[in-house]
Enzyme design. Structure first.
Site, PDB file in Angstrom:
ATOM      1  N   ALA A  56      42.342  37.537  40.291  1.00 60.57           N
ATOM      2  CA  ALA A  56      42.562  38.894  40.801  1.00 60.57           C
ATOM      3  C   ALA A  56      42.778  38.987  42.323  1.00 60.57           C
ATOM      4  O   ALA A  56      43.792  39.538  42.778  1.00 60.57           O
ATOM      5  CB  ALA A  56      41.414  39.788  40.340  1.00 60.57           C
ATOM      6  N   ASP A 249      38.401  41.293  36.863  1.00 57.12           N
ATOM      7  CA  ASP A 249      39.760  41.694  37.226  1.00 57.12           C
ATOM      8  C   ASP A 249      39.846  43.186  37.523  1.00 57.12           C
ATOM      9  O   ASP A 249      40.713  43.635  38.263  1.00 57.12           O
ATOM     10  CB  ASP A 249      40.742  41.324  36.115  1.00 57.12           C
ATOM     11  CG  ASP A 249      41.008  39.833  36.152  1.00 57.12           C
ATOM     12  OD1 ASP A 249      40.187  39.081  35.608  1.00 57.12           O
ATOM     13  OD2 ASP A 249      42.005  39.434  36.781  1.00 57.12           O
TER      14      ASP A 249
HETATM   15  O1  MRU Z   1      44.621  35.150  33.944  1.00 58.21           O
HETATM   16  P1  MRU Z   1      43.936  34.739  35.207  1.00 58.21           P
HETATM   17  O2  MRU Z   1      43.760  33.267  35.356  1.00 58.21           O
HETATM   18  O3  MRU Z   1      44.568  35.368  36.425  1.00 58.21           O
HETATM   19  O4  MRU Z   1      42.497  35.366  35.052  1.00 58.21           O
HETATM   20  C1  MRU Z   1      41.537  35.167  36.042  1.00 58.21           C
HETATM   21  C2  MRU Z   1      40.239  35.756  35.690  1.00 58.21           C
HETATM   22  O5  MRU Z   1      40.056  36.360  34.651  1.00 58.21           O
HETATM   23  C3  MRU Z   1      39.167  35.681  36.723  1.00 58.21           C
HETATM   24  O6  MRU Z   1      37.916  35.566  36.120  1.00 58.21           O
HETATM   25  C4  MRU Z   1      39.226  36.976  37.530  1.00 58.21           C
HETATM   26  O7  MRU Z   1      40.479  37.129  38.104  1.00 58.21           O
HETATM   27  C5  MRU Z   1      38.206  37.060  38.560  1.00 58.21           C
HETATM   28  S1  MRU Z   1      38.496  35.817  39.738  1.00 58.21           S
HETATM   29  C6  MRU Z   1      37.976  36.006  41.150  1.00 58.21           C
END
Ligand code: MRU
Length: 368
Positions: A56, A249
């Site tokens: 995110a 997210d």
């Molecule tokens: O699909 P992604 O790899 O972008 O998903 C990432 C996540 O779900 C993380 O846990 C989320 O972004 C928090 S990270 C700081």
């Protein structure tokens, strides 16, 4: 974070040429470490949508640089408000669930209101993107410091035996700019000499846990064990997990958390086994406009290919293999929502609070 003794962030402005943004290509890790050049807004859109960059906070910062690149490569006539609005919309739609994307784009749009000439707009867009980047980095550092206190308490309670922490997906420095969200407290604890061990969920279908979290932890020297996504519940029943920390997210003001698919199941097991379940997130991952229920959060559905094929490394190259019959019906939901009632607390950049409106607003009174 250090990779072979060299300090890296996930994204930066190229030193020798500020018209180029550079990022680590996360599609290739842990097999290959490659830096990509982002030169146009289309490069940025591609990078976000295809998860060259992901996580995110990182996709938010990348989108902010996308607006800078769009302006930089436009002529005077194209740097008008209509064009920038179109670019902002396009970038904002690259991935729908993480609120950081809209947050960063909105920050850029706001900052650009004060700029008039093309030169001014380009300068303001670059400065704003760099500012968001610096802020995100600091948010994560603060999350690390606040989260550390939790690990310290558990360590005391366990008479300094190893603290076992379970995490899902990759919410480490690769998902952010540096430090990470869920991982920052773990790095800080490890650096302080606290004995920690991390259970890493592989996180199908893209295996961010198996590919990225293991790579990060390994480079930092933190002990970890990779487990399949279905293992966490069993470990919790066996008393082998002291704490769960995941990222977010999009968190609603009521404390419901959208995070990588599978997070909800971990929260259920943690609740059943009375294990503290914390979500680490910066202010930029809170959706201040989302007042109501979890079902208002748009859940990204991704390509069926991600489920149908598994990517791995064989004879020095990355290969894909199909794991189900051709023409299999596939659903690929990228995220799920964990209701606030299953969350012990939120570790934010301003401190730790309960996953509920009143407590969140105590830390962020300006949103009241
Ligand atoms: O699909 P992604 O790899 O972008 O998903 C990432 C996540 O779900 C993380 O846990 C989320 O972004 C928090 S990270 C700081």
């Amino acid at each position: 974070m250090k990779i072979n003794n060299k300090h890296y962030q996930t994204i930066w402005v190229k030193k020798e040429n500020p018209k180029i943004i550079q990022a680590i290509d996360q599609r290739l890790l842990p097999f290959e470490f490659k830096i990509v050049d982002l030169k146009t807004v289309d490069d940025v859109y591609f990078a976000i949508q295809n998860m060259v960059v992901r996580g995110a906070p990182l996709i938010g910062v990348t989108a902010a640089f996308g607006i800078y690149l769009a302006l930089l490569n436009s002529d005077n006539s194209k740097s008008n408000d209509k064009y920038i609005l179109e670019v902002a919309k396009m970038l904002g739609s690259a991935r729908p669930t993480a609120v950081n994307l809209n947050y960063a784009v909105a920050r850029q749009m706001n900052a650009l209101k004060k700029a008039h000439s093309w030169n001014e707009k380009v300068r303001v867009a670059l400065e704003t993107a760099k500012r968001i980047l610096r802020e995100e980095k600091e948010y994560c550092r603060q999350i690390g410091l606040h989260g550390l206190t939790l690990i310290e308490k558990i360590c005391e309670k366990k008479s300094h035996q190893t603290v076992n922490i379970l995490t899902h997906c990759n919410a480490g420095w690769l998902a952010c700019i540096d430090y990470g969200t869920a991982m920052a407290p773990i790095y800080f604890a490890f650096d302080k000499g606290i004995k920690v061990h991390v259970w890493v969920d592989e996180t199908r279908p893209r295996n961010q846990g198996a590919r990225l979290t293991t790579w990060e932890l390994g480079h930092h020297g933190v002990p970890f064990t990779l487990i399949t996504d279905n293992t966490g519940g069993h470990l919790m029943q066996q008393g082998l997990v002291d704490l769960v920390i995941v990222g977010s997210d999009r968190t609603s003001i009521k404390g419901n958390v959208a995070n990588k698919i599978g997070t909800y199941l971990k929260a259920l097991s943690a609740k059943d086994n009375k294990i503290p379940f914390y979500v680490a997130l910066p202010a930029s991952s809170i959706d201040w406009e989302l007042q109501n229920n979890c079902d208002q959060i748009q859940i990204e559905q991704r390509d069926a290919e991600e489920v149908m094929f598994v990517e791995g490394f064989r004879e020095n190259k990355i290969e894909k293999v199909r794991i189900c019959p051709e023409n299999t019906n596939i659903a690929n939901f990228g995220f799920d929502v964990t209701p606030a009632r299953l969350i012990t607390g939120l570790i934010t950049d301003r401190g730790i609070c309960k996953a509920e409106r009143e407590d969140i607003l105590k830390l962020f009174p300006e949103y009241n």
